[in-house]
Scaffold this active site. Sequence first.
Site, PDB file in Angstrom:
ATOM      1  N   LYS A 193      -0.227  71.303  -5.603  1.00 32.95           N
ATOM      2  CA  LYS A 193      -0.067  72.679  -6.080  1.00 32.95           C
ATOM      3  C   LYS A 193      -1.359  73.469  -5.873  1.00 32.95           C
ATOM      4  O   LYS A 193      -1.330  74.657  -5.521  1.00 32.95           O
ATOM      5  CB  LYS A 193       0.340  72.692  -7.550  1.00 32.95           C
ATOM      6  N   ASN A 242       5.509  70.814  -2.172  1.00 29.71           N
ATOM      7  CA  ASN A 242       4.560  71.646  -2.910  1.00 29.71           C
ATOM      8  C   ASN A 242       3.430  72.190  -2.051  1.00 29.71           C
ATOM      9  O   ASN A 242       2.833  73.216  -2.392  1.00 29.71           O
ATOM     10  CB  ASN A 242       3.939  70.856  -4.064  1.00 29.71           C
ATOM     11  N   TYR A 248       0.611  65.755  -7.907  1.00 35.40           N
ATOM     12  CA  TYR A 248       1.243  67.024  -8.259  1.00 35.40           C
ATOM     13  C   TYR A 248       0.193  68.136  -8.366  1.00 35.40           C
ATOM     14  O   TYR A 248       0.318  69.201  -7.762  1.00 35.40           O
ATOM     15  CB  TYR A 248       1.993  66.893  -9.580  1.00 35.40           C
ATOM     16  N   PHE A 271      15.495  75.837 -12.041  1.00 34.87           N
ATOM     17  CA  PHE A 271      15.270  76.260 -13.422  1.00 34.87           C
ATOM     18  C   PHE A 271      14.486  77.571 -13.483  1.00 34.87           C
ATOM     19  O   PHE A 271      14.999  78.597 -13.924  1.00 34.87           O
ATOM     20  CB  PHE A 271      14.525  75.136 -14.150  1.00 34.87           C
ATOM     21  N   PRO A 318       7.769  77.588  10.882  1.00 38.50           N
ATOM     22  CA  PRO A 318       7.297  78.955  10.629  1.00 38.50           C
ATOM     23  C   PRO A 318       7.991  79.995  11.494  1.00 38.50           C
ATOM     24  O   PRO A 318       8.234  81.116  11.047  1.00 38.50           O
ATOM     25  CB  PRO A 318       5.795  78.876  10.951  1.00 38.50           C
TER      26      PRO A 318
END
Length: 317
Positions: free
Chosen positions: A134, A94, A130, A19, A60
């Site tokens: 973050k 996240n 969440y 989105f 990585p």
Amino acid sequence: MAARSVPAPRVLVLGGSGFAGGHVCAAFLARGWEVHAWSRRARAPRGVTARAVDLVRAGPGRLADELAALAPQVVVNAAGAVWGASEAEMAEANERAVLRFTAAVTALGTRAPRFVQLGSVHEHAAATVYGRTKAAATACVTAAGGTVLRLPNLLGPGTPEGSFLGGVGARLARAARTGEAVTVTTLARRERREFLDVRDAADAVLAAVAPPAASRVRGRVLDPGTGRPVDVRDLLDLLIRLSGVPARVEERLPEPGYAPPGGLSGVEQGPSHEIAEKLLGWRAVRGPEESLRGLWEAASGLPAGLEQGTSDGLATG
């Protein structure tokens, strides 16, 4: 002798099929950038070079090699997990994936691209998985000299069905095609939240990598937004009116211990949006009605029912 053409600057958008990422891709394309997108599925808006890269599983070393080969001037991380994701999935997508990617960027040394992370207003409280995941990503990115834009709830064309308003929009769109009855169940309490049009958010990303703001915001955390929380029930009523689809709204009391999916409770940003506006030279220009128009028209393919400029009755103070 003909003048040499200057190559377009190159940006890599992580989560470019999503989105927010899709709108970020479109914003860079509109400014003449060469846009690349990495996501688990090689999908992106027209004009974007898409590649399937699983950021959760890639190490990585591989990421650093891929970045060195692509050599973007800017990387924007719009990937992550919230709607319908488990706690373990949020932690991996996240936090840990961002830590690995930041290590890959740092490994490039002087060739490292400018890095912009799309964070969340829910980092302020960090009271949920969440918010905590973050926030951990934000600490990592800023320590490496990147810029974090902690965004409020996003709204506009393509709003995910997993979100409350996105789900209602999808149901109304189906009803517009089939004529089926629609009943929307919502909580019997008034919640005020800050919403930002996803296209304004994409413009904030552009501002963060363009001079003169780019040098001012390196290594900083900013809270771009409107500073005007609105009543979620008012937005629901407006979306139904815009659709022109008859719908009944039923209210229910929340279950004991109820928490919204992803921990998205009514967090408000405060005045920090003014600092972001000043440093970025940016301001949100789209209001809730324009955002909901975009949501409805994208979901249904139909024009919104209200006339432009009609007062929506939203309390935005």
